[in-house]
Design an enzyme around this catalytic site. Structure first.
Site, mmCIF file in Angstrom:
data_model
loop_
_atom_site.group_PDB
_atom_site.id
_atom_site.type_symbol
_atom_site.label_atom_id
_atom_site.label_comp_id
_atom_site.label_asym_id
_atom_site.label_seq_id
_atom_site.Cartn_x
_atom_site.Cartn_y
_atom_site.Cartn_z
ATOM 1 N N SER A 67 0.849 -1.193 0.000
ATOM 2 C CA SER A 67 0.000 0.000 0.000
ATOM 3 C C SER A 67 0.882 1.239 0.000
ATOM 4 O O SER A 67 2.058 1.178 0.393
ATOM 5 C CB SER A 67 -0.880 0.018 1.268
ATOM 6 N N TYR B 188 -1.033 -0.538 10.662
ATOM 7 C CA TYR B 188 -1.247 -0.850 9.238
ATOM 8 C C TYR B 188 -0.071 -0.350 8.404
ATOM 9 O O TYR B 188 0.480 -1.084 7.576
ATOM 10 C CB TYR B 188 -2.554 -0.209 8.783
#
Length: 260
Positions: A152, A165
């Site tokens: 990501s 995350y």
């Protein structure tokens, strides 16, 4: 037929087989169906049998074989059984797409509980380690193959209130580079696909709120959310023979977000 790449290499997956984790929805579902349309037989991995069955039907409508394998990728023993079943069902594995991931909460770092940190790490990093360790010996023995790690932009930019995350996604990029160096001479390529802001169910709370959406897209030069299907072309490229000299790379598909 796919589009011709450099020196006649074709950007498709004709005759290849792939495992796609997190295949029941969002980016994983789009990649699984896109791989089938590009010519690959696909083993579909996620926790929801019903949702996987629907994706399996889409793969079959594309004329390819679907092996539906419900599995919790945070369970090491279940992962080993899943990979064995995928090899039996497909005959061999050419491509692994580590897509499973996500986060269910955001919080200031000082308020993140250890249990929450561990849960995010298990889903976004440990699962990649477990699945890749289970598939790796098969690819190395064959002397060919491609691993696509779905990371990501969160692995590259700051992620306030999403620290577990972001840390997991950054570690996934580091793992990608290390495995690429370790496995290159064995003929196995490893690359990371790094989406920006994609309009999936997991991000609905952001894109469904006009003000939050505006704030989220502020750093994105293209000024819009990506569709899950916009991750398919890059994922096909990284798995295809057109990327035969591409390894250890993090391909950001983010509407220009990381140019700043």
């Amino acid at each position: 037929m796919g589009n011709a790449g450099p020196h006649g290499a074709v950007i498709d997956l004709a005759g290849k087989t792939a495992i796609v984790t997190g295949a029941s929805r969002g980016i994983g579902r789009a990649i699984a169906v896109g791989y089938a349309a590009a010519g690959a037989d696909v083993a579909l991995i996620a926790r929801s049998p019903d949702a996987l069955a629907e994706v399996g039907e889409e793969v079959q409508r594309a004329g390819r074989r679907a092996v539906v394998l419900p599995c919790d990728v945070t369970d090491r023993d279940a992962v080993r059984r899943m990979v064995d079943a995928a090899v039996r069902g497909l005959g061999h594995i050419d491509v692994l797409v580590n897509n499973a991931g996500g986060t269910a909460f955001r919080a200031p770092f000082t308020e993140v509980r250890h249990a929450g940190w561990d849960k995010v790490m298990r889903l976004n990093l440990d699962s990649i380690v477990q699945v890749t360790q289970a598939v790796g010996p098969h690819l190395l023995e064959r002397g060919s193959g491609a691993v696509v790690v779905v990371s990501s932009v969160a692995g590259q930019v700051a992620t306030p209130e999403l620290t577990p995350y972001g840390a997991a996604k950054a570690a996934a990029i580091s793992l990608t580079k290390s495995l690429a160096a370790e496995w290159a001479r064995a003929g196995v390529r490893v690359n990371a696909l790094c989406p920006g802001w994609v309009a999936t169910e997991l991000s609905r709370a952001l894109w469904d709120d006009e003000e939050l959406s505006r704030q989220t897209l502020g750093p994105v030069p293209m000024g819009r959310w990506a569709r899950p299907e916009e991750m398919v072309g890059p994922a096909i490229f990284l798995a295809s023979d057109a990327a035969s000299f591409v390894t250890g790379q993090a391909l950001f598909v983010d509407g220009g977000m990381t140019v700043w």
